[in-house]
Motif scaffolding. Structure first.
Motif, mmCIF file in Angstrom:
data_model
loop_
_atom_site.group_PDB
_atom_site.id
_atom_site.type_symbol
_atom_site.label_atom_id
_atom_site.label_comp_id
_atom_site.label_asym_id
_atom_site.label_seq_id
_atom_site.Cartn_x
_atom_site.Cartn_y
_atom_site.Cartn_z
ATOM 1 N N PHE A 1 0.544 -1.281 -0.099
ATOM 2 C CA PHE A 1 -0.162 0.128 -0.022
ATOM 3 C C PHE A 1 0.975 1.067 0.123
ATOM 4 O O PHE A 1 0.893 2.244 -0.724
ATOM 5 N N GLU A 2 1.964 1.087 0.874
ATOM 6 C CA GLU A 2 2.951 2.251 1.086
ATOM 7 C C GLU A 2 3.923 2.158 -0.276
ATOM 8 O O GLU A 2 3.693 3.435 -0.430
ATOM 9 N N ASN A 3 3.736 1.493 -0.587
ATOM 10 C CA ASN A 3 4.760 1.857 -2.172
ATOM 11 C C ASN A 3 3.476 2.774 -3.651
ATOM 12 O O ASN A 3 4.616 3.448 -3.573
ATOM 13 N N LEU A 4 2.606 2.327 -3.448
ATOM 14 C CA LEU A 4 1.387 2.576 -4.536
ATOM 15 C C LEU A 4 1.458 3.864 -3.794
ATOM 16 O O LEU A 4 1.163 4.535 -4.533
ATOM 17 N N VAL A 5 0.677 4.209 -3.394
ATOM 18 C CA VAL A 5 0.365 5.617 -2.577
ATOM 19 C C VAL A 5 1.615 6.721 -3.041
ATOM 20 O O VAL A 5 1.321 7.714 -3.004
ATOM 21 N N TYR A 6 2.704 5.646 -2.594
ATOM 22 C CA TYR A 6 3.521 7.394 -2.449
ATOM 23 C C TYR A 6 3.842 7.491 -4.928
ATOM 24 O O TYR A 6 4.009 8.617 -4.426
ATOM 25 N N HIS A 7 3.187 6.675 -5.436
ATOM 26 C CA HIS A 7 3.530 6.619 -6.959
ATOM 27 C C HIS A 7 2.379 7.602 -6.719
ATOM 28 O O HIS A 7 2.618 8.599 -7.878
ATOM 29 N N LEU A 8 1.195 7.181 -6.140
ATOM 30 C CA LEU A 8 0.402 7.669 -6.775
ATOM 31 C C LEU A 8 -0.269 9.549 -6.691
ATOM 32 O O LEU A 8 -0.129 10.797 -6.701
ATOM 33 N N GLU A 9 1.063 9.670 -5.702
ATOM 34 C CA GLU A 9 1.334 11.148 -4.698
ATOM 35 C C GLU A 9 2.104 11.571 -5.928
ATOM 36 O O GLU A 9 1.973 13.372 -6.273
ATOM 37 N N GLN A 10 3.242 11.018 -6.109
ATOM 38 C CA GLN A 10 4.545 11.050 -7.057
ATOM 39 C C GLN A 10 3.182 11.699 -8.495
ATOM 40 O O GLN A 10 3.826 12.718 -9.844
ATOM 41 N N LEU A 11 2.238 11.214 -8.856
ATOM 42 C CA LEU A 11 1.543 11.202 -10.042
ATOM 43 C C LEU A 11 0.987 12.624 -9.784
ATOM 44 O O LEU A 11 0.856 13.388 -10.898
ATOM 45 N N ASP A 12 -0.206 12.355 -8.822
ATOM 46 C CA ASP A 12 -0.795 14.331 -8.750
ATOM 47 C C ASP A 12 0.246 15.268 -8.437
ATOM 48 O O ASP A 12 -0.088 16.034 -9.068
ATOM 49 N N LYS A 13 1.461 15.100 -7.889
ATOM 50 C CA LYS A 13 2.828 16.552 -7.499
ATOM 51 C C LYS A 13 2.508 16.629 -9.597
ATOM 52 O O LYS A 13 2.759 18.166 -9.675
#
Lengths: 214, 214
Positions: A200-212
């Motif tokens: 999960f933490e790996n997933l949300v990290y990448h999601l956050e990067q995309l959002d940025k």
């Protein structure tokens, strides 16, 4: 068999992935599949498929493809999933209870032979699969008596290390650890971590990067 | 933030692993931990810990160690686990039902906002967490209305691709796929596979290799 021992780990993981669509096609599809088609179903490139499958001999017929039944049989032989394995699960919370009841496990030859919990309010309770929840204190004895090969740990994190010790005392060769704790072992025992929260933490990290970015 | 974007993926995965013992120590332990000790708890070498943590600035004080509260705060900031994320789960079988009820998820800020199933006998049923199971046909609409960011797929394999399509139509940015099928996406969407059976097959392969060696 000496050749098999040299198969690299990423290939082993991909063999498991290849076997999924093959299982479905075996029941419903044509008898033969091309490396192109198999690669597409698995999300890898065709050259990789051919290279991986070449590790254990000649399977494909150029311009025709792989015989699905033969290929699946060979993969299962390599992965040692053509036999039954006996498991136990320690920790009868939500996750442990759902794994005990998994039809998918049974279908794949993973037979859950015992279920344990340290909570006295749970021990003695009969599960719908027919097993009775045993006390965690009896793990070593039961594992030995039932010849259990793999232990799954779904306890709270602080119990995991002690449980791992009991499982090893009973003689399991491998542990699948679903808790957030890293388990240390003294004896030769394979430990695989299946802590979902890391995924999960790996997933949300990448999601956050995309959002940025956008 | 530009520096963070360059952090390699293996480091990101290890940061999640490092945060586990830190969370426990924050409640019970001393205020400071050495890289040696943290490395031991996580099963990696101390040089790796120091290298990973150096990616996001100077934390350690030589000869003293890391301030546990500061370090955990920084890791959670990087991993974007210091905020809440909204999820939905599609497929209310054993696994899906157990994930809906996970206290661990909620504690970590992953809030399950909707649960879906395609089985008309399940839709309308109220879960103990307070959610009502919705029809799979309403996924896109509900995901959009509830602003859901991550979708978990715990359906039978043959439903997974269709469900993934509906989740993306609704606007999720990431999908965690628990089925044995590889999902293809058209839009920009992060797919992470969490198929347990692949983990199992890897485990039994190595167990079999050990057995052969004696």
């Amino acid at each position: 068999m000496s050749k098999e021992a040299k198969i690299p780990n990423p290939t082993i993981k991909r063999l498991a992935v290849y076997s999924r669509p093959l299982e479905i096609l075996l029941e419903t599809g044509p008898p033969v599949i091309s490396s192109q088609k198999l690669a597409g179903l698995c999300g890898v490139n065709p050259a990789q498929v051919r290279k991986d499958l070449a590790y254990f001999g000649e399977f494909g017929i150029r311009g025709v493809g792989y015989d699905i039944r033969d290929l699946l049989h060979a993969i299962k032989g390599i992965l040692a999933t053509d036999r039954k394995w006996s498991l136990c699960i320690v920790g009868m919370g939500h996750l442990g209870s759902s794994l005990v009841q998994s039809e998918n496990f049974k279908k794949r030859g993973y037979i859950v032979k015992a279920a344990f919990d340290s909570d006295a309010r749970k021990t003695g309770k009969k599960l719908s699969c027919g097993l009775t929840i045993q006390a965690a204190s009896s793990i070593s004895e039961a594992v030995q008596a039932l010849d259990i090969e793999i232990g799954l740990i779904t306890t709270p994190p602080h119990e995991a290390q002690r449980v791992a010790h009991l499982l090893q005392e009973g003689g399991v060769g491998a542990i699948l650890n679903f808790t957030t704790i890293q388990i240390r072992t003294r004896k030769k025992c394979i430990i695989e971590n299946a802590d979902l929260s890391v995924k999960f933490e790996n997933l949300v990290y990448h999601l956050e990067q995309l959002d940025k970015k956008g």
